[in-house]
Write a protein that holds these residues in place. Structure first.
Motif, short mmCIF file in Angstrom:
data_model
loop_
_atom_site.label_atom_id
_atom_site.label_comp_id
_atom_site.label_asym_id
_atom_site.label_seq_id
_atom_site.Cartn_x
_atom_site.Cartn_y
_atom_site.Cartn_z
N THR A 1 -8.48 3.10 10.02
CA THR A 1 -8.63 1.99 10.98
C THR A 1 -9.11 0.73 10.27
O THR A 1 -8.56 -0.36 10.46
N ILE A 2 -10.13 0.87 9.44
CA ILE A 2 -10.66 -0.28 8.72
C ILE A 2 -9.64 -0.79 7.70
O ILE A 2 -9.40 -2.00 7.60
N ALA A 3 -9.02 0.12 6.95
CA ALA A 3 -8.05 -0.27 5.93
C ALA A 3 -6.87 -1.03 6.53
O ALA A 3 -6.43 -2.04 5.98
N ARG A 4 -6.35 -0.55 7.65
CA ARG A 4 -5.23 -1.26 8.30
C ARG A 4 -5.64 -2.67 8.68
O ARG A 4 -4.86 -3.61 8.53
N SER A 5 -6.86 -2.84 9.16
CA SER A 5 -7.33 -4.17 9.55
C SER A 5 -7.50 -5.08 8.34
O SER A 5 -7.18 -6.26 8.40
N MET A 6 -7.98 -4.54 7.25
CA MET A 6 -8.23 -5.34 6.05
C MET A 6 -6.95 -5.63 5.26
O MET A 6 -6.83 -6.69 4.65
N LEU A 7 -6.03 -4.67 5.25
CA LEU A 7 -4.82 -4.79 4.43
C LEU A 7 -3.61 -5.28 5.20
O LEU A 7 -2.55 -5.49 4.62
N GLY A 8 -3.74 -5.41 6.52
CA GLY A 8 -2.62 -5.82 7.34
C GLY A 8 -1.75 -4.64 7.70
O GLY A 8 -2.07 -3.48 7.42
N ASP A 9 -0.63 -4.92 8.31
CA ASP A 9 0.25 -3.86 8.80
C ASP A 9 0.87 -3.03 7.68
O ASP A 9 1.30 -1.92 7.90
N ALA A 10 0.88 -3.58 6.47
CA ALA A 10 1.48 -2.85 5.34
C ALA A 10 0.71 -1.57 5.05
O ALA A 10 1.30 -0.57 4.67
N GLY A 11 -0.60 -1.60 5.23
CA GLY A 11 -1.40 -0.41 4.98
C GLY A 11 -1.39 -0.04 3.51
O GLY A 11 -1.18 -0.87 2.64
N TYR A 12 -1.60 1.21 3.23
CA TYR A 12 -1.59 1.72 1.86
C TYR A 12 -1.05 3.13 1.90
O TYR A 12 -0.98 3.77 2.93
N THR A 13 -0.67 3.61 0.73
CA THR A 13 -0.26 5.01 0.60
C THR A 13 -0.91 5.58 -0.64
O THR A 13 -1.12 4.88 -1.61
N ASN A 14 -1.22 6.82 -0.60
CA ASN A 14 -1.86 7.48 -1.73
C ASN A 14 -1.00 8.66 -2.19
O ASN A 14 -1.49 9.60 -2.76
N GLU A 15 0.31 8.58 -1.93
CA GLU A 15 1.21 9.70 -2.20
C GLU A 15 1.30 10.08 -3.67
O GLU A 15 1.60 11.21 -3.99
N GLN A 16 1.06 9.14 -4.57
CA GLN A 16 1.19 9.44 -5.99
C GLN A 16 -0.11 9.95 -6.60
O GLN A 16 -0.21 10.09 -7.80
N SER A 17 -1.12 10.24 -5.78
CA SER A 17 -2.44 10.57 -6.32
C SER A 17 -2.44 11.80 -7.21
O SER A 17 -3.25 11.89 -8.12
N GLU A 18 -1.55 12.76 -6.98
CA GLU A 18 -1.55 13.94 -7.83
C GLU A 18 -1.05 13.61 -9.23
O GLU A 18 -1.54 14.13 -10.21
N ARG A 19 -0.07 12.71 -9.32
CA ARG A 19 0.44 12.30 -10.63
C ARG A 19 -0.49 11.32 -11.30
O ARG A 19 -0.70 11.35 -12.50
N ASN A 20 -1.04 10.39 -10.53
CA ASN A 20 -1.92 9.35 -11.07
C ASN A 20 -2.98 9.02 -10.02
O ASN A 20 -2.75 8.20 -9.15
N PRO A 21 -4.14 9.64 -10.09
CA PRO A 21 -5.15 9.45 -9.06
C PRO A 21 -5.71 8.04 -9.01
O PRO A 21 -6.36 7.67 -8.05
N HIS A 22 -5.43 7.22 -10.01
CA HIS A 22 -5.91 5.84 -10.01
C HIS A 22 -5.00 4.93 -9.19
O HIS A 22 -5.38 3.81 -8.87
N GLN A 23 -3.82 5.38 -8.87
CA GLN A 23 -2.81 4.53 -8.25
C GLN A 23 -2.76 4.69 -6.75
O GLN A 23 -2.54 5.76 -6.24
N ALA A 24 -2.97 3.61 -6.04
CA ALA A 24 -2.72 3.56 -4.60
C ALA A 24 -1.74 2.42 -4.38
O ALA A 24 -1.91 1.34 -4.90
N ASN A 25 -0.69 2.69 -3.68
CA ASN A 25 0.36 1.69 -3.49
C ASN A 25 0.29 1.06 -2.14
O ASN A 25 0.06 1.72 -1.15
#
Length: 165
Positions: A139-163
């Motif tokens: 809820t907070i992330a959507r408000s701060m980042l806008g409608d684009a939001g974020y994804t953490n799908e690559q975290s197993e390959r690269n835990p530092h990367q959030a897209n």
């Protein structure tokens, strides 16, 4: 948004810091909590998310702000000293902050489980850091980042990367 695997691995934190200090932390790519104490930093681990909440613009006599002011992901598990003066050597850890907008908590009070329906919703913030659930984080992330939001799908390959989506 985080997938089921990420939910088991990631934890989500609120850190309470004045906006002027948050700005320095975001520019420097680090987290420093509770006046540089180790315990709050040790609770976090690589891949966890941190949202800064700023009650004021400056620490002592700043103007009231009551906003979420930065969001980022913990880069690694290293905690280190940083000499700010001869008498003040706080502990820090590296965080990769995302570009975001500040969001007033008043706009989200009815949506967050840790504030909804609570007259004294600010009590949890008195401790300087606390963990929140994934729903509140989203809820907070959507408000701060806008409608684009974020994804953490690559975290197993690269835990530092959030897209950003």
């Amino acid at each position: 948004m985080p997938n089921a695997t990420d939910r088991q691995q990631c934890r989500y934190w609120i850190g309470v810091v004045s906006a002027s200090h948050v700005e320095r932390a975001a520019q420097g790519g680090f987290a420093q909590l509770c006046h540089g104490k180790a315990a709050p930093l040790r609770r976090m681990r690589q891949g966890d998310w941190l949202i800064y909440y700023s009650p004021r613009t400056d620490m002592a006599k700043g103007k009231p702000l009551q906003s979420f002011t930065a969001i980022g992901q913990v880069v690694d598990d290293r905690i280190y000293e940083y000499r700010m003066s001869e008498t003040f050597v706080p502990l820090r850890r590296d965080v990769r902050f995302l570009p975001c907008q500040a969001v007033k908590i008043a706009d989200l009070l009815g949506q967050l489980t840790f504030t909804r329906g609570k007259l004294n919703w600010g009590y949890a913030f008195r401790f300087g850091q606390f963990e929140i659930g994934i729903e509140d984080f989203q809820t907070i992330a959507r408000s701060m980042l806008g409608d684009a939001g974020y994804t953490n799908e690559q975290s197993e390959r690269n835990p530092h990367q959030a897209n950003l989506l």
